[in-house]
Design a protein around this motif. Structure first.
Motif, PDB file in Angstrom:
ATOM      1  N   PRO A 102       0.805  -1.221   0.000  1.00 15.25           N
ATOM      2  CA  PRO A 102       0.000   0.000   0.000  1.00 15.25           C
ATOM      3  C   PRO A 102       0.841   1.276   0.000  1.00 15.25           C
ATOM      4  CG  PRO A 102      -0.825  -1.566   1.614  1.00 15.25           C
ATOM      5  CD  PRO A 102       0.484  -2.094   1.138  1.00 15.25           C
ATOM      6  N   SER A 103       0.237   2.351  -0.462  1.00 14.02           N
ATOM      7  CA  SER A 103       0.931   3.630  -0.534  1.00 14.02           C
ATOM      8  C   SER A 103       0.844   4.347   0.808  1.00 14.02           C
ATOM      9  CB  SER A 103       0.293   4.502  -1.629  1.00 14.02           C
ATOM     10  OG  SER A 103       0.914   5.755  -1.691  1.00 14.02           O
ATOM     11  N   ILE A 104       1.990   4.471   1.462  1.00 12.74           N
ATOM     12  CA  ILE A 104       2.076   5.262   2.687  1.00 12.74           C
ATOM     13  C   ILE A 104       3.258   6.217   2.555  1.00 12.74           C
ATOM     14  CG2 ILE A 104       1.060   3.428   4.087  1.00 12.74           C
ATOM     15  CD1 ILE A 104       3.857   2.920   5.234  1.00 12.74           C
ATOM     16  N   ARG A 105       3.301   7.213   3.415  1.00 17.48           N
ATOM     17  CA  ARG A 105       4.359   8.230   3.372  1.00 17.48           C
ATOM     18  C   ARG A 105       5.345   7.958   4.506  1.00 17.48           C
ATOM     19  NH1 ARG A 105       4.309  13.340   0.914  1.00 17.48           N
ATOM     20  NH2 ARG A 105       5.651  14.927   1.875  1.00 17.48           N
TER      21      ARG A 105
ATOM     22  N   GLY B 167      10.758  -1.503  10.866  1.00 17.03           N
ATOM     23  CA  GLY B 167       9.845  -2.350  11.633  1.00 17.03           C
ATOM     24  C   GLY B 167       8.455  -1.742  11.737  1.00 17.03           C
ATOM     25  N   GLU B 168       8.391  -0.438  12.036  1.00 17.77           N
ATOM     26  CA  GLU B 168       7.092   0.228  12.138  1.00 17.77           C
ATOM     27  C   GLU B 168       6.398   0.322  10.779  1.00 17.77           C
ATOM     28  OE1 GLU B 168       5.521   0.885  14.771  1.00 17.77           O
ATOM     29  OE2 GLU B 168       7.131   0.514  16.220  1.00 17.77           O
ATOM     30  N   VAL B 169       7.185   0.544   9.730  1.00 18.64           N
ATOM     31  CA  VAL B 169       6.594   0.603   8.386  1.00 18.64           C
ATOM     32  C   VAL B 169       5.990  -0.745   8.014  1.00 18.64           C
ATOM     33  CG1 VAL B 169       7.117   0.829   5.923  1.00 18.64           C
ATOM     34  CG2 VAL B 169       8.077   2.462   7.550  1.00 18.64           C
ATOM     35  N   ARG B 170       6.729  -1.792   8.262  1.00 19.50           N
ATOM     36  CA  ARG B 170       6.216  -3.114   7.902  1.00 19.50           C
ATOM     37  C   ARG B 170       4.975  -3.474   8.728  1.00 19.50           C
ATOM     38  NH1 ARG B 170       9.235  -4.624   4.048  1.00 19.50           N
ATOM     39  NH2 ARG B 170      11.525  -4.575   4.039  1.00 19.50           N
ATOM     40  N   ASN B 171       4.931  -3.060   9.972  1.00 26.37           N
ATOM     41  CA  ASN B 171       3.726  -3.279  10.784  1.00 26.37           C
ATOM     42  C   ASN B 171       2.523  -2.577  10.159  1.00 26.37           C
ATOM     43  OD1 ASN B 171       5.106  -4.778  12.687  1.00 26.37           O
ATOM     44  ND2 ASN B 171       5.443  -3.048  14.078  1.00 26.37           N
ATOM     45  N   MET B 172       2.738  -1.330   9.710  1.00 29.49           N
ATOM     46  CA  MET B 172       1.644  -0.575   9.116  1.00 29.49           C
ATOM     47  C   MET B 172       1.220  -1.176   7.781  1.00 29.49           C
ATOM     48  SD  MET B 172       1.300   3.527   8.357  1.00 29.49           S
ATOM     49  CE  MET B 172       1.334   3.896  10.114  1.00 29.49           C
ATOM     50  N   LEU B 173       2.192  -1.593   6.963  1.00 23.92           N
ATOM     51  CA  LEU B 173       1.866  -2.205   5.674  1.00 23.92           C
ATOM     52  C   LEU B 173       1.065  -3.487   5.879  1.00 23.92           C
ATOM     53  CD1 LEU B 173       5.218  -1.722   3.711  1.00 23.92           C
ATOM     54  CD2 LEU B 173       3.075  -0.490   3.358  1.00 23.92           C
ATOM     55  N   ALA B 174       1.462  -4.272   6.857  1.00 23.61           N
ATOM     56  CA  ALA B 174       0.735  -5.504   7.160  1.00 23.61           C
ATOM     57  C   ALA B 174      -0.695  -5.202   7.610  1.00 23.61           C
ATOM     58  CB  ALA B 174       1.478  -6.316   8.227  1.00 23.61           C
ATOM     59  N   GLU B 175      -0.832  -4.181   8.445  1.00 22.52           N
ATOM     60  CA  GLU B 175      -2.130  -3.793   8.941  1.00 22.52           C
ATOM     61  C   GLU B 175      -3.041  -3.324   7.806  1.00 22.52           C
ATOM     62  OE1 GLU B 175      -3.812   0.101  11.265  1.00 22.52           O
ATOM     63  OE2 GLU B 175      -1.973  -0.807  12.059  1.00 22.52           O
ATOM     64  N   LEU B 176      -2.490  -2.495   6.916  1.00 23.53           N
ATOM     65  CA  LEU B 176      -3.269  -1.989   5.795  1.00 23.53           C
ATOM     66  C   LEU B 176      -3.593  -3.088   4.799  1.00 23.53           C
ATOM     67  CD1 LEU B 176      -1.377   1.374   5.161  1.00 23.53           C
ATOM     68  CD2 LEU B 176      -3.663   1.082   6.140  1.00 23.53           C
TER      69      LEU B 176
ATOM     70  N   GLU C 225      -4.021  -6.258   5.449  1.00 23.42           N
ATOM     71  CA  GLU C 225      -5.088  -7.078   6.005  1.00 23.42           C
ATOM     72  C   GLU C 225      -6.430  -6.388   5.877  1.00 23.42           C
ATOM     73  OE1 GLU C 225      -3.963  -7.840   9.994  1.00 23.42           O
ATOM     74  OE2 GLU C 225      -2.291  -9.164   9.473  1.00 23.42           O
ATOM     75  N   GLY C 226      -6.415  -5.055   6.014  1.00 22.88           N
ATOM     76  CA  GLY C 226      -7.662  -4.303   5.887  1.00 22.88           C
ATOM     77  C   GLY C 226      -8.213  -4.340   4.483  1.00 22.88           C
ATOM     78  N   GLU C 227      -7.303  -4.289   3.501  1.00 18.59           N
ATOM     79  CA  GLU C 227      -7.743  -4.335   2.095  1.00 18.59           C
ATOM     80  C   GLU C 227      -8.321  -5.696   1.745  1.00 18.59           C
ATOM     81  OE1 GLU C 227      -4.411  -3.256  -0.247  1.00 18.59           O
ATOM     82  OE2 GLU C 227      -4.484  -1.142   0.289  1.00 18.59           O
ATOM     83  N   GLY C 228      -7.796  -6.735   2.392  1.00 23.38           N
ATOM     84  CA  GLY C 228      -8.275  -8.083   2.047  1.00 23.38           C
ATOM     85  C   GLY C 228      -9.543  -8.471   2.812  1.00 23.38           C
ATOM     86  N   ALA C 229      -9.931  -7.668   3.806  1.00 19.88           N
ATOM     87  CA  ALA C 229     -11.087  -8.034   4.635  1.00 19.88           C
ATOM     88  C   ALA C 229     -12.389  -7.860   3.877  1.00 19.88           C
ATOM     89  CB  ALA C 229     -11.101  -7.171   5.878  1.00 19.88           C
TER      90      ALA C 229
END
Length: 338
Positions: free
Chosen positions: A269-272, A323-332, A334-338
């Motif tokens: 996902p696109s994050i800054r 580490g924090e970026v990868r946590n956010m990417l994983a979170e986003l 999972e949200g897209e796949g829900a």
């Protein structure tokens, strides 16, 4: 908005061509153009089309019979340049065949191969001549019943390219394929393309783009996706913002930014993500990003969604940020796949 590229393999080598198309598609290419210089290349097209997951456009020049032949091979569209097909009657025949088969046609006019009647006495055609040739040819193709029609008017310099596209956009409603032709190497060509394509897209001109580089075509796609992402027209994975560095930088920002960019290239996902070097503008910029790090007298400050989480040692800043970026990417993700 779609990113297009063109293979540079020998079209007759189906395996090599399909391998390159797959690499292009994985990089974000959505339409691929394949040169058809001879009958053997045309005969290879059915296998290429069958093995490809994105639309295939056949690029035709000089031999009008090849255009007729290749349209029997299941392609999505053809690109023709009236400047390399001498007779109007031949262009009309190609257009009628395309109309009958429901095949898309791109009328592509290039400054290096403009029709002689539009070139006049000049060896460097003006933007008005490029636009006039494209519009005249598009009208001719449309008159034969082609409905899926696109135009491109490319020059090798940015000012003529921009002017030509503006003229065409003002004169018609057909979709436009935008690019600066023969833009150059990865370094200079990316800059020239970003300026030319970006200026037009910012004005609302353009429906598909190609960055024409003297390089691996995958580089064209990577640059094209970044151009779209910079204008908010597409996602190209995480966006990295970093400071230009100065004497106030409290760790090696250049090395850090390059490592972060490499680690996150094409990652979901696109994050800054902000990599800032000092405590002047750094905390503010890092706070505006989704995830950011900024230098400080007591260690680097790590931010997530506008809040400072903690201070970390400069030597640990990379791992903490990633580490924090990868946590956010994983979170986003999972949200897209829900």
């Amino acid at each position: 908005m779609s990113v297009q590229s063109m293979t540079n393999t020998d079209t007759r080598d189906v395996e090599a061509t399909l391998a390159q198309i797959e690499a292009l598609q994985c990089a974000g290419c959505e339409i691929v153009r394949v040169a058809v210089p001879d009958a053997q290349a045309a005969e290879a097209m059915p296998r290429i089309v069958a093995g490809c997951r994105i639309p295939v456009i056949a690029d035709l020049h000089f031999d009008w019979k090849l255009a007729l032949m290749v349209m029997e091979q299941g392609i999505a569209g053809i690109r023709i340049n009236p400047g390399t097909i001498a007779k109007r009657a031949r262009v009309e025949e190609i257009a009628r065949e395309a109309a009958d088969r429901g095949i898309a046609v791109r009328v592509g006019v290039n400054s290096g191969s403009l029709e002689r009647k539009h070139l006049g006495s000049s060896v460097r055609p003006e933007a008005t001549a490029l636009a006039a040739s494209a519009l005249e040819s598009a009208e001719m193709v449309s008159a034969q019943g082609v409905r899926d029609l696109k135009i491109s008017v490319k020059a090798s310099d940015v000012p003529r390219t921009i002017e030509a596209y503006r003229l065409v956009a003002d004169a018609c409603d057909w979709p436009l394929h935008v690019g600066v032709t023969e833009a150059g190497t990865v370094w200079s060509g990316s800059i020239r393309s970003a300026v030319g394509i970006g200026a037009l897209l910012a004005e609302g001109i353009g429906d598909t783009i190609r960055v024409s580089l003297t390089a691996d075509p995958v580089e064209e796609v990577r640059v094209g996706r970044k151009i779209l992402a910079s204008l908010g027209l597409a996602s190209a994975g995480p966006e990295i913002v970093s400071c230009p560095t100065c004497a106030r930088a409290e760790y090696d920002v250049i090395d850090m930014a390059e490592r972060v960019e490499k680690a996150l290239e094409g990652s979901g996902p696109s994050i800054r993500v902000a990599v800032m070097g000092c405590s002047v503008n750094g905390p503010g910029e890092a706070r505006e990003a989704d995830v950011g790090v900024a230098g400080g007298k007591e260690g680097a400050m790590l931010f997530v969604r506008g809040e400072m989480l903690r201070r970390v040692a400069p030597e640990d800043a990379f791992e903490e940020l990633i580490g924090e970026v990868r946590n956010m990417l994983a979170e986003l993700g999972e949200g897209e796949g829900a």
